[in-house]
Design a protein around this motif. Structure first.
Motif, PDB file in Angstrom:
ATOM      1  N   ALA A  71       0.957  -0.971   0.052  1.00  0.00           N
ATOM      2  CA  ALA A  71       0.203  -0.112   0.074  1.00  0.00           C
ATOM      3  C   ALA A  71       0.843   1.106   0.155  1.00  0.00           C
ATOM      4  O   ALA A  71       1.772   1.175   0.376  1.00  0.00           O
ATOM      5  CB  ALA A  71      -0.883  -0.089   1.173  1.00  0.00           C
ATOM      6  N   GLY A  72       0.432   2.389  -0.542  1.00  0.00           N
ATOM      7  CA  GLY A  72       0.906   3.656  -0.569  1.00  0.00           C
ATOM      8  C   GLY A  72       2.100   3.609  -1.465  1.00  0.00           C
ATOM      9  O   GLY A  72       2.476   2.927  -2.114  1.00  0.00           O
ATOM     10  N   GLN A  73       2.580   5.080  -1.501  1.00  0.00           N
ATOM     11  CA  GLN A  73       3.770   5.489  -2.269  1.00  0.00           C
ATOM     12  C   GLN A  73       4.918   5.797  -1.129  1.00  0.00           C
ATOM     13  O   GLN A  73       4.731   6.732  -0.425  1.00  0.00           O
ATOM     14  CB  GLN A  73       3.328   6.582  -2.816  1.00  0.00           C
ATOM     15  N   ALA A  74       6.155   5.189  -1.427  1.00  0.00           N
ATOM     16  CA  ALA A  74       7.330   5.828  -0.563  1.00  0.00           C
ATOM     17  C   ALA A  74       7.947   6.833  -1.223  1.00  0.00           C
ATOM     18  O   ALA A  74       7.979   7.065  -2.405  1.00  0.00           O
ATOM     19  CB  ALA A  74       8.020   4.616  -0.454  1.00  0.00           C
ATOM     20  N   ILE A  75       8.053   8.015  -0.140  1.00  0.00           N
ATOM     21  CA  ILE A  75       8.737   9.209  -0.497  1.00  0.00           C
ATOM     22  C   ILE A  75      10.014   9.464   0.680  1.00  0.00           C
ATOM     23  O   ILE A  75       9.932   8.854   1.688  1.00  0.00           O
ATOM     24  CB  ILE A  75       7.917  10.462  -0.733  1.00  0.00           C
ATOM     25  N   LYS A  76      10.827  10.501   0.215  1.00  0.00           N
ATOM     26  CA  LYS A  76      11.643  10.824   1.353  1.00  0.00           C
ATOM     27  C   LYS A  76      11.434  12.258   1.699  1.00  0.00           C
ATOM     28  O   LYS A  76      11.214  12.927   0.801  1.00  0.00           O
ATOM     29  CB  LYS A  76      13.128  10.713   0.328  1.00  0.00           C
ATOM     30  N   VAL A  77      11.647  12.405   2.844  1.00  0.00           N
ATOM     31  CA  VAL A  77      11.325  13.748   3.509  1.00  0.00           C
ATOM     32  C   VAL A  77      12.512  13.976   4.443  1.00  0.00           C
ATOM     33  O   VAL A  77      12.544  13.345   5.327  1.00  0.00           O
ATOM     34  CB  VAL A  77      10.110  13.778   4.196  1.00  0.00           C
ATOM     35  N   ASP A  78      13.380  14.846   4.214  1.00  0.00           N
ATOM     36  CA  ASP A  78      14.376  15.083   5.214  1.00  0.00           C
ATOM     37  C   ASP A  78      15.169  13.970   5.139  1.00  0.00           C
ATOM     38  O   ASP A  78      16.170  13.649   6.361  1.00  0.00           O
ATOM     39  CB  ASP A  78      13.957  15.698   6.400  1.00  0.00           C
ATOM     40  N   GLY A  79      15.557  13.248   4.458  1.00  0.00           N
ATOM     41  CA  GLY A  79      16.372  11.974   4.168  1.00  0.00           C
ATOM     42  C   GLY A  79      15.782  10.615   4.975  1.00  0.00           C
ATOM     43  O   GLY A  79      16.438   9.636   4.882  1.00  0.00           O
ATOM     44  N   ASN A  80      14.419  10.748   5.423  1.00  0.00           N
ATOM     45  CA  ASN A  80      13.897   9.905   5.917  1.00  0.00           C
ATOM     46  C   ASN A  80      12.723   9.369   4.947  1.00  0.00           C
ATOM     47  O   ASN A  80      12.063  10.047   4.483  1.00  0.00           O
ATOM     48  CB  ASN A  80      13.157   9.962   7.241  1.00  0.00           C
ATOM     49  N   GLU A  81      12.410   7.772   4.909  1.00  0.00           N
ATOM     50  CA  GLU A  81      11.532   7.393   3.898  1.00  0.00           C
ATOM     51  C   GLU A  81      10.342   7.412   4.739  1.00  0.00           C
ATOM     52  O   GLU A  81      10.152   6.769   6.096  1.00  0.00           O
ATOM     53  CB  GLU A  81      11.883   5.954   3.424  1.00  0.00           C
ATOM     54  N   VAL A  82       9.220   7.822   4.261  1.00  0.00           N
ATOM     55  CA  VAL A  82       7.744   7.734   4.963  1.00  0.00           C
ATOM     56  C   VAL A  82       7.046   7.230   3.618  1.00  0.00           C
ATOM     57  O   VAL A  82       7.537   7.197   2.498  1.00  0.00           O
ATOM     58  CB  VAL A  82       7.320   9.021   5.261  1.00  0.00           C
TER      59      VAL A  82
END
Length: 96
Positions: A71-82
């Motif tokens: 489920a969902g789409q993985a993205i990087k925010v400030d170097g962390n994967e969410v």
């Protein structure tokens, strides 16, 4: 960078997977599966209904949730994967 999801989307950070079995066998990172639960970091304002109203979401920031493995789409925010998920991708809230 601050991120704010739109409508019925939520931002989830996966929780760390178990690194060993109940009998004490250590599982290497390469052999482990991605966890299917996480903590909600941010939620959108609600689901947009056909009538134009916004229905508030059942989950809120800080909740622990269970979701599908793909489920969902993985993205990087400030170097962390969410993950960015829709509320309908959440299977259950984890209590306790």
């Amino acid at each position: 960078m601050a991120i704010r999801p739109l409508y019925d989307r939520i931002i989830v950070k996966r929780t760390d997977a178990e690194r060993s079995t109940a009998s004490g066998i250590v599982i290497p990172d390469s052999a482990g599966e991605k966890p299917d639960q996480g903590q909600v970091l941010a939620v959108g304002p609600g689901k947009l209904l056909a009538s134009g109203e916004l229905r508030p979401l059942a989950v809120k920031a800080g909740d622990r949730v269970l979701f599908g493995k793909y489920a969902g789409q993985a993205i990087k925010v400030d170097g962390n994967e969410v993950l960015v998920l829709r509320e309908e991708d959440v299977i259950a809230l984890i209590e306790g």
